[in-house]
Structure formats: structure tokens, C-alpha cells
Scaffold this motif. Structure first.
Motif, short mmCIF file in Angstrom:
data_model
loop_
_atom_site.label_atom_id
_atom_site.label_comp_id
_atom_site.label_asym_id
_atom_site.label_seq_id
_atom_site.Cartn_x
_atom_site.Cartn_y
_atom_site.Cartn_z
N ARG A 208 0.83 -1.21 0.00
CA ARG A 208 0.00 0.00 0.00
C ARG A 208 0.86 1.25 0.00
O ARG A 208 0.57 2.23 -0.70
N LYS A 209 1.95 1.24 0.75
CA LYS A 209 2.85 2.39 0.76
C LYS A 209 3.48 2.58 -0.62
O LYS A 209 3.66 3.71 -1.08
N ILE A 210 3.86 1.48 -1.26
CA ILE A 210 4.45 1.57 -2.60
C ILE A 210 3.42 2.14 -3.57
O ILE A 210 3.74 2.99 -4.43
N ARG A 211 2.15 1.70 -3.47
CA ARG A 211 1.12 2.22 -4.38
C ARG A 211 0.90 3.71 -4.18
O ARG A 211 0.74 4.46 -5.14
N CYS A 212 0.90 4.14 -2.92
CA CYS A 212 0.73 5.57 -2.65
C CYS A 212 1.91 6.38 -3.16
O CYS A 212 1.77 7.54 -3.52
N ALA A 213 3.13 5.75 -3.15
CA ALA A 213 4.32 6.49 -3.58
C ALA A 213 4.43 6.58 -5.09
O ALA A 213 4.83 7.63 -5.63
N VAL A 214 4.07 5.54 -5.80
CA VAL A 214 4.27 5.53 -7.26
C VAL A 214 2.98 5.61 -8.03
O VAL A 214 3.01 5.73 -9.27
N GLY A 215 1.83 5.54 -7.36
CA GLY A 215 0.56 5.59 -8.04
C GLY A 215 0.14 4.23 -8.56
O GLY A 215 0.88 3.25 -8.51
N VAL A 216 -1.11 4.20 -9.08
CA VAL A 216 -1.66 2.94 -9.55
C VAL A 216 -0.89 2.42 -10.75
O VAL A 216 -0.54 1.24 -10.83
N LYS A 217 -0.58 3.31 -11.72
CA LYS A 217 0.13 2.86 -12.92
C LYS A 217 1.55 2.38 -12.58
O LYS A 217 2.02 1.38 -13.11
N GLY A 218 2.21 3.12 -11.71
CA GLY A 218 3.55 2.69 -11.31
C GLY A 218 3.52 1.37 -10.57
O GLY A 218 4.41 0.52 -10.73
N TYR A 219 2.49 1.18 -9.75
CA TYR A 219 2.36 -0.06 -8.99
C TYR A 219 2.17 -1.25 -9.95
O TYR A 219 2.80 -2.30 -9.81
N GLU A 220 1.27 -1.06 -10.93
CA GLU A 220 1.04 -2.14 -11.89
C GLU A 220 2.27 -2.39 -12.76
O GLU A 220 2.53 -3.52 -13.17
N PHE A 221 3.04 -1.33 -13.04
CA PHE A 221 4.26 -1.50 -13.83
C PHE A 221 5.28 -2.37 -13.07
O PHE A 221 5.94 -3.25 -13.65
N LEU A 222 5.38 -2.14 -11.76
CA LEU A 222 6.28 -2.97 -10.96
C LEU A 222 5.84 -4.44 -10.96
O LEU A 222 6.66 -5.35 -11.05
N ARG A 223 4.52 -4.67 -10.88
CA ARG A 223 4.03 -6.04 -10.91
C ARG A 223 4.28 -6.70 -12.26
O ARG A 223 4.56 -7.90 -12.34
N GLU A 224 4.18 -5.92 -13.34
CA GLU A 224 4.47 -6.46 -14.66
C GLU A 224 5.94 -6.85 -14.79
O GLU A 224 6.28 -7.82 -15.48
N LEU A 225 6.82 -6.10 -14.14
CA LEU A 225 8.25 -6.44 -14.16
C LEU A 225 8.56 -7.70 -13.36
O LEU A 225 9.67 -8.24 -13.47
N GLY A 226 7.63 -8.16 -12.54
CA GLY A 226 7.85 -9.36 -11.75
C GLY A 226 8.11 -9.11 -10.29
O GLY A 226 8.46 -10.06 -9.56
N TYR A 227 7.96 -7.86 -9.85
CA TYR A 227 8.17 -7.58 -8.44
C TYR A 227 7.06 -8.25 -7.63
O TYR A 227 5.88 -8.13 -7.98
N PRO A 228 7.39 -9.01 -6.57
CA PRO A 228 6.37 -9.76 -5.83
C PRO A 228 5.49 -8.85 -4.98
O PRO A 228 5.81 -8.54 -3.83
N LEU A 229 4.35 -8.45 -5.56
CA LEU A 229 3.39 -7.60 -4.87
C LEU A 229 2.00 -8.17 -5.08
O LEU A 229 1.70 -8.76 -6.12
N PRO A 230 1.13 -8.01 -4.10
CA PRO A 230 -0.26 -8.48 -4.28
C PRO A 230 -0.98 -7.64 -5.33
O PRO A 230 -0.60 -6.50 -5.62
N SER A 231 -2.01 -8.22 -5.89
CA SER A 231 -2.77 -7.50 -6.92
C SER A 231 -3.52 -6.32 -6.29
O SER A 231 -3.68 -6.24 -5.08
N TYR A 232 -3.98 -5.40 -7.19
CA TYR A 232 -4.69 -4.22 -6.70
C TYR A 232 -5.99 -4.64 -6.01
O TYR A 232 -6.38 -4.08 -4.99
#
Length: 282
Positions: A208-232
């Protein structure tokens, strides 16, 4: 040199008699002592003269190095002048001789050289060829042994490579543990976007902190790169809603497939992102 050791016998070499020393073999020596009726331990100088041996106990042609007659290897004395003698041990039973040390193979018990058996050159060459010819069964076992040794060497090399890889993976895991939780490290081994991942509460708060820091698009971009994060969707479902809603409103939102996410300026947020907003996720 001394004379004959037999009782009632004074023959010696001075009168032209040939003397023979006692045999080294204990069995034959005992027969000589019994026949001559002497109870003593022969010394290297003890001898019996030729008069105590029958003609059948001498070899017909062979001569000793001194030119005298030669006894047979199993000769036994039987002629003794002893009053009321017991029955002598007759030599008609020939016992097998015990193997002698190699150093005595060319020297007889009676002090003269033995004749060496004549060996046929062709027979000797044939025996040598048979000894040098490799055994087929030995060659088969030797081939199997070489194959096993090669297989063992290959397994040892593979084991060494696996140890090196395991050491590298251990170092990588220690490095990942510096900024990832255990469930995130475990999620790296699952398929991409796998729904089997189970996220801990600490991971959800960090996400949640990462999503607030980078926004929704940035958060999804990190997940696309393979960073282990839960889905939105998982992130929204796991966070407690901050709106005061009735039960009927929550059920209506659930029927529509909508989720509620709290604003980033809530007590669980980090004060960044879209402050003062409450989002509804579709």
C-alpha cells in the motif's frame, strides 16, 4: 671330519667311506634316527656312512660334486648292526617331500647338488604365452571397473557444481531477505500472476505504501516487471474500509464487484499520494 654316527660303526672318510648328513626334513630325520636306534638330536656335523643304505637308495647315474655316489631325495637307511634290533622303517613307502625354501632348491639334504629337471624350450615358450595371454573375463571386469570409475568421477563433478549453485542461491536468498518478506520470496517461485500466493499483513501494508508512492500505474508496472506484490484487488480487499457504511451498502458494492480502499493519509498510510480521497476499485 667326524665318523659315522650309527651305533657299532666307526667308518669315516679316512678309509674311503662316503658319509651323508642327516636330512633337514623332520619326518625323514625321525626315520633315520629310529632305524639307526639312536636317541639324540643330530647336529650339522652328524653323518651316516654309505654302508647303512641299500643299493636301491642310490641313484644309478648321478654323482655328487666330490665324485661319490648320490642318494635319492627320499633315501632311508635300513642296514644297521644292532643286537636284537626292532623292525626298521622300510623305505618302500615314499612320502611327499615338504616344500623347501627357495635358497635350498639347488642343494640337497645330503650336501651335494641336485639335478635340475630338463625343461623343453617349446613347452616353456607355450607356458609363457599362456601366462601373457589376457583373460577374457578379467578384461570384462576391467572394462566394467573403468566404466564405474568414469561414472563416479562424473557424479563427483556434478555434485561439486550443485554445491557451487547452492552456495550462490544461498547468497541470493540472503540478499533478497534484506528488502523482501518470506511470502514475497516464496511468490518468486510461483507462476506469474499466480493466485496461490498468500500475502502476509506486513507485505500488504508495504504494498500500500508503494502504491501511494508511485501511483496505480507505477504499482502495476512494478508487478508487470515481476516484483512480488499483491494485486490491486487483493490490496483493496485486505485493507479495512474507513467509510462508515451500512451493511446493505457493502452488500450492494460487493454485488457490483467494487472494493473500497482507504486514503493514503489514513493512520495506516504514509502521508503521500492522493490525500483525503477514498477510492472505490472496480
Amino acid at each position: 671330519m667326524g665318523g659315522c654316527s650309527a651305533p657299532n660303526c666307526s667308518n669315516s672318510t679316512t678309509i674311503g667311506k662316503q658319509l651323508f648328513r642327516f636330512p633337514k626334513d623332520p619326518v625323514r630325520m625321525r626315520k633315520w634316527l629310529v632305524n639307526c636306534r639312536r636317541d639324540f638330536a643330530p647336529t650339522p656335523c652328524s653323518r651316516l656312512c654309505q654302508d647303512h643304505f641299500e643299493e636301491s637308495q642310490f641313484e644309478e647315474i648321478a654323482r655328487s660334486p666330490a665324485g661319490g655316489r648320490k642318494l635319492k631325495p627320499n633315501a632311508i637307511p635300513t642296514l644297521f648292526n644292532v643286537p636284537d634290533p626292532p623292525s626298521p622303517i622300510t623305505p618302500h613307502v615314499v612320502l611327499p617331500l615338504k616344500p623347501e625354501p627357495e635358497k635350498d632348491l639347488n642343494v640337497g639334504d645330503h650336501g651335494y647338488a641336485r639335478r635340475q629337471p630338463r625343461v623343453d624350450p617349446e613347452e616353456e615358450e607355450r607356458q609363457r604365452a599362456e601366462e601373457e595371454q589376457p583373460c577374457s573375463l578379467c578384461q570384462h571386469y576391467k572394462s566394467q571397473l573403468e566404466q564405474q570409475q568414469q561414472h563416479t568421477a562424473r557424479l563427483q563433478r556434478e555434485a561439486e557444481e550443485m554445491k557451487k549453485r547452492l552456495h550462490k542461491l544461498s547468497k541470493m536468498e540472503k540478499g533478497l531477505q534484506m528488502f523482501l518478506y518470506e511470502d514475497q520470496i516464496r511468490a518468486l517461485t510461483l507462476a506469474k500472476r499466480s493466485r496461490r500466493a498468500v500475502w502476509s499483513h506486513d507485505t500488504v501494508l508495504t504494498a500500500r505504501k508503494i502504491r501511494c508512492a508511485v501511483g496505480v500505474k507505477g504499482y502495476e508496472f512494478l508487478r508487470e516487471l515481476g516484483y512480488p506484490l499483491p494485486s490491486y484487488r487483493t490490496l483493496c480487499n485486505r485493507l479495512e474500509p474507513k467509510m462508515m457504511m451500512t451493511t446493505s451498502m457493502q452488500e450492494d458494492l460487493a454485488d457490483l464487484g467494487l472494493g473500497i480502499i482507504t486514503a493514503c493519509n489514513s493512520p495506516e498510510g504514509n502521508g503521500t499520494g492522493d490525500e483525503g480521497l477514498i477510492g472505490i476499485m472496480t
